[in-house]
Design an enzyme around this catalytic site. Structure first.
Site, PDB file in Angstrom:
ATOM      1  N   ASN A   9     -32.704 -17.613  17.653  1.00 12.15           N
ATOM      2  CA  ASN A   9     -32.024 -18.722  17.729  1.00 12.15           C
ATOM      3  C   ASN A   9     -30.812 -17.728  16.309  1.00 12.15           C
ATOM      4  O   ASN A   9     -30.890 -18.257  14.867  1.00 12.15           O
ATOM      5  CB  ASN A   9     -31.803 -19.906  17.897  1.00 12.15           C
ATOM      6  CG  ASN A   9     -30.981 -20.293  17.448  1.00 12.15           C
ATOM      7  OD1 ASN A   9     -29.315 -19.649  17.402  1.00 12.15           O
ATOM      8  ND2 ASN A   9     -30.745 -22.105  16.936  1.00 12.15           N
ATOM      9  N   TRP A  10     -30.575 -17.104  17.135  1.00  9.33           N
ATOM     10  CA  TRP A  10     -29.366 -16.032  15.589  1.00  9.33           C
ATOM     11  C   TRP A  10     -28.031 -17.120  14.876  1.00  9.33           C
ATOM     12  O   TRP A  10     -27.416 -17.005  14.039  1.00  9.33           O
ATOM     13  CB  TRP A  10     -28.015 -15.116  16.589  1.00  9.33           C
ATOM     14  CG  TRP A  10     -29.370 -14.065  16.600  1.00  9.33           C
ATOM     15  CD1 TRP A  10     -30.997 -13.844  16.760  1.00  9.33           C
ATOM     16  CD2 TRP A  10     -28.981 -12.801  16.722  1.00  9.33           C
ATOM     17  NE1 TRP A  10     -30.770 -12.550  17.419  1.00  9.33           N
ATOM     18  CE2 TRP A  10     -30.079 -11.756  17.305  1.00  9.33           C
ATOM     19  CE3 TRP A  10     -27.889 -12.468  17.447  1.00  9.33           C
ATOM     20  CZ2 TRP A  10     -30.346 -10.437  17.539  1.00  9.33           C
ATOM     21  CZ3 TRP A  10     -27.718 -10.941  17.386  1.00  9.33           C
ATOM     22  CH2 TRP A  10     -29.094  -9.896  18.136  1.00  9.33           C
ATOM     23  N   LYS A  11     -27.681 -18.597  15.668  1.00 13.08           N
ATOM     24  CA  LYS A  11     -26.962 -19.436  15.329  1.00 13.08           C
ATOM     25  C   LYS A  11     -24.855 -18.820  15.413  1.00 13.08           C
ATOM     26  O   LYS A  11     -25.038 -17.612  15.279  1.00 13.08           O
ATOM     27  CB  LYS A  11     -27.469 -19.724  14.288  1.00 13.08           C
ATOM     28  CG  LYS A  11     -28.591 -20.521  13.987  1.00 13.08           C
ATOM     29  CD  LYS A  11     -28.571 -22.267  13.252  1.00 13.08           C
ATOM     30  CE  LYS A  11     -30.580 -22.405  13.596  1.00 13.08           C
ATOM     31  NZ  LYS A  11     -30.825 -23.115  12.773  1.00 13.08           N
ATOM     32  N   HIS A  96     -29.864 -28.325  20.632  1.00 14.51           N
ATOM     33  CA  HIS A  96     -29.619 -28.271  19.311  1.00 14.51           C
ATOM     34  C   HIS A  96     -29.426 -29.335  18.163  1.00 14.51           C
ATOM     35  O   HIS A  96     -28.609 -30.007  18.704  1.00 14.51           O
ATOM     36  CB  HIS A  96     -29.356 -27.312  18.857  1.00 14.51           C
ATOM     37  CG  HIS A  96     -30.214 -26.088  17.550  1.00 14.51           C
ATOM     38  ND1 HIS A  96     -29.653 -26.474  16.672  1.00 14.51           N
ATOM     39  CD2 HIS A  96     -30.943 -25.357  17.357  1.00 14.51           C
ATOM     40  CE1 HIS A  96     -30.714 -26.507  15.096  1.00 14.51           C
ATOM     41  NE2 HIS A  96     -31.298 -25.500  15.861  1.00 14.51           N
ATOM     42  N   GLU A  98     -28.264 -29.353  16.050  1.00 15.27           N
ATOM     43  CA  GLU A  98     -26.839 -28.792  14.508  1.00 15.27           C
ATOM     44  C   GLU A  98     -25.517 -29.235  15.593  1.00 15.27           C
ATOM     45  O   GLU A  98     -24.713 -29.636  15.538  1.00 15.27           O
ATOM     46  CB  GLU A  98     -26.614 -27.308  14.222  1.00 15.27           C
ATOM     47  CG  GLU A  98     -27.929 -27.214  13.412  1.00 15.27           C
ATOM     48  CD  GLU A  98     -28.116 -25.813  12.738  1.00 15.27           C
ATOM     49  OE1 GLU A  98     -27.801 -24.527  14.102  1.00 15.27           O
ATOM     50  OE2 GLU A  98     -29.174 -25.509  12.998  1.00 15.27           O
ATOM     51  N   GLU A 168     -37.975 -29.951  17.080  1.00 15.22           N
ATOM     52  CA  GLU A 168     -36.888 -28.711  16.500  1.00 15.22           C
ATOM     53  C   GLU A 168     -37.156 -30.313  15.284  1.00 15.22           C
ATOM     54  O   GLU A 168     -36.384 -30.779  15.851  1.00 15.22           O
ATOM     55  CB  GLU A 168     -36.688 -28.289  16.854  1.00 15.22           C
ATOM     56  CG  GLU A 168     -36.106 -26.963  17.203  1.00 15.22           C
ATOM     57  CD  GLU A 168     -35.368 -26.099  17.227  1.00 15.22           C
ATOM     58  OE1 GLU A 168     -35.753 -24.999  16.472  1.00 15.22           O
ATOM     59  OE2 GLU A 168     -34.487 -26.668  16.898  1.00 15.22           O
ATOM     60  N   GLY A 174     -34.254 -24.599   8.848  1.00 16.31           N
ATOM     61  CA  GLY A 174     -33.676 -24.102   7.385  1.00 16.31           C
ATOM     62  C   GLY A 174     -33.864 -24.792   6.697  1.00 16.31           C
ATOM     63  O   GLY A 174     -33.481 -24.518   5.798  1.00 16.31           O
ATOM     64  N   SER A 213     -38.207 -23.777  10.443  1.00 17.63           N
ATOM     65  CA  SER A 213     -38.688 -22.795   9.828  1.00 17.63           C
ATOM     66  C   SER A 213     -40.012 -21.552  10.108  1.00 17.63           C
ATOM     67  O   SER A 213     -41.196 -21.797   8.854  1.00 17.63           O
ATOM     68  CB  SER A 213     -39.221 -23.749   8.083  1.00 17.63           C
ATOM     69  OG  SER A 213     -37.836 -23.778   8.044  1.00 17.63           O
ATOM     70  N   GLY A 234     -34.966 -19.222  13.930  1.00 16.29           N
ATOM     71  CA  GLY A 234     -33.918 -19.307  13.530  1.00 16.29           C
ATOM     72  C   GLY A 234     -33.685 -18.018  12.432  1.00 16.29           C
ATOM     73  O   GLY A 234     -33.334 -17.126  12.868  1.00 16.29           O
ATOM     74  N   GLY A 235     -33.292 -18.928  11.340  1.00 16.54           N
ATOM     75  CA  GLY A 235     -33.434 -17.453  10.049  1.00 16.54           C
ATOM     76  C   GLY A 235     -34.820 -15.964  10.456  1.00 16.54           C
ATOM     77  O   GLY A 235     -33.998 -15.265  10.153  1.00 16.54           O
TER      78      GLY A 235
HETATM   79  P1  PGA Z   1     -34.695 -22.064  11.453  1.00 17.50           P
HETATM   80  O1  PGA Z   1     -34.160 -22.747  12.625  1.00 17.50           O
HETATM   81  O2  PGA Z   1     -35.905 -21.193  11.921  1.00 17.50           O
HETATM   82  O3  PGA Z   1     -33.835 -21.675  10.770  1.00 17.50           O
HETATM   83  O4  PGA Z   1     -35.814 -23.073  10.984  1.00 17.50           O
HETATM   84  C1  PGA Z   1     -34.699 -23.035  13.508  1.00 17.50           C
HETATM   85  C2  PGA Z   1     -33.961 -23.376  14.727  1.00 17.50           C
HETATM   86  O5  PGA Z   1     -32.564 -24.069  13.893  1.00 17.50           O
HETATM   87  O6  PGA Z   1     -34.147 -23.222  15.998  1.00 17.50           O
END
Ligand code: PGA
Length: 250
Positions: A9-11, A96, A98, A168, A174, A213, A234-235
């Site tokens: 997930n590049w966001k 998600h 967010e 999640e 994050g 994470s 994500g990251g």
């Molecule tokens: P993260 O994000 O790996 O940076 O914690 C995961 C996500 O929000 O899908």
């Protein structure tokens, strides 16, 4: 045997040129990932058309990070499920935390989005998970159950067969604070039990990814849990070597 999936997930990261370079790097390393592992990248909307072309004929699938809860019309700034599907993307991340937290996406909106995604041939990667205060108040199972019942349990079993779930925990996204493999396994098994109430044995076939994470260092232990079928990353998905290392962690 359930599917094994690693989705990046590049966001809201990368320009189209940077995204193209990252996909190029992933394509050059994907042969290192065992054949049974499905790999998905979820880019910003602006990258989907060229990314679909770049990925065509490869084993990396493409996902969007959102779609509208309306079919078409006067919804300035929105992008419909039909438009996403027309880019060549096969998946869409929905629910998600967010989106729920910063853009007010409710369960009712997410059910509309999920239905539209499915009607347009997109496979939802549907996210659920509790906040820190919810875990600390020991209501995390109830929170996740409500999220599943409001959307996933409203689907038919044929629709469910297209859905990938991602657990999640919001406190792990994050933050560098990963759920322990025991916490992940406990929740994933619980999610399957909630699905089983409506869908019976089909609950055993649903892929449930862990997100929050996840890194090359902790992915092997997370993925070794019986109910953890992969990760939503994500990251670490922005660094080709890390993402590939995670995909090799099963
Ligand atoms: P993260 O994000 O790996 O940076 O914690 C995961 C996500 O929000 O899908």
């Amino acid at each position: 045997m359930r599917r094994k999936i690693v989705a990046g997930n590049w966001k809201m990261n990368t320009t189209p040129a940077e995204g193209k370079a990252l996909i190029g790097e992933l394509l050059s390393k994907i042969a290192d990932v065992p054949a049974g592992v499905e790999v998905i990248v979820s880019t910003p909307f602006t990258h989907l058309v060229p990314a679909a072309e770049q990925l065509s004929g490869s084993r990396i699938a493409l996902s969007a990070q959102n779609c509208a809860n309306k079919e078409s019309g006067a919804y300035t700034g929105e992008i419909s499920a039909k438009m996403v599907a027309a880019t060549g993307a096969q998946y869409v991340i929905l629910g998600h935390s967010e989106r729920r937290e910063y853009y007010g996406e409710t369960d009712a909106i997410l059910l509309e989005k999920t239905k539209l995604a499915l009607e347009n041939g997109l496979a939802p990667i549907f996210c659920i998970g509790e906040k820190l205060e919810e875990r600390e108040s020991n209501i995390h199972f109830d929170v996740v159950k409500t999220q599943i019942e409001a959307v996933v349990c409203q689907l038919s079993s044929e629709e469910l067969s297209k859905v990938v779930l991602a657990y999640e925990p919001v406190w792990a996204i994050g933050t560098g604070k990963t759920a322990t493999s025991e916490q992940a396994q406990e929740m994933h098994a619980y999610i399957r039990s909630v699905l089983a109430v409506k869908f019976g044995k089909q609950a055993e076939e649903v892929a449930i990814l862990y997100g929050g994470s996840a890194k090359p260092g902790n992915a092997p232990e997370l993925f070794s849990q019986p109910d953890v079928d992969g990760g939503l990353i994500g990251g670490a998905s922005l660094v080709a070597d890390d993402f590939i290392a995670i995909a090799k962690s099963f």
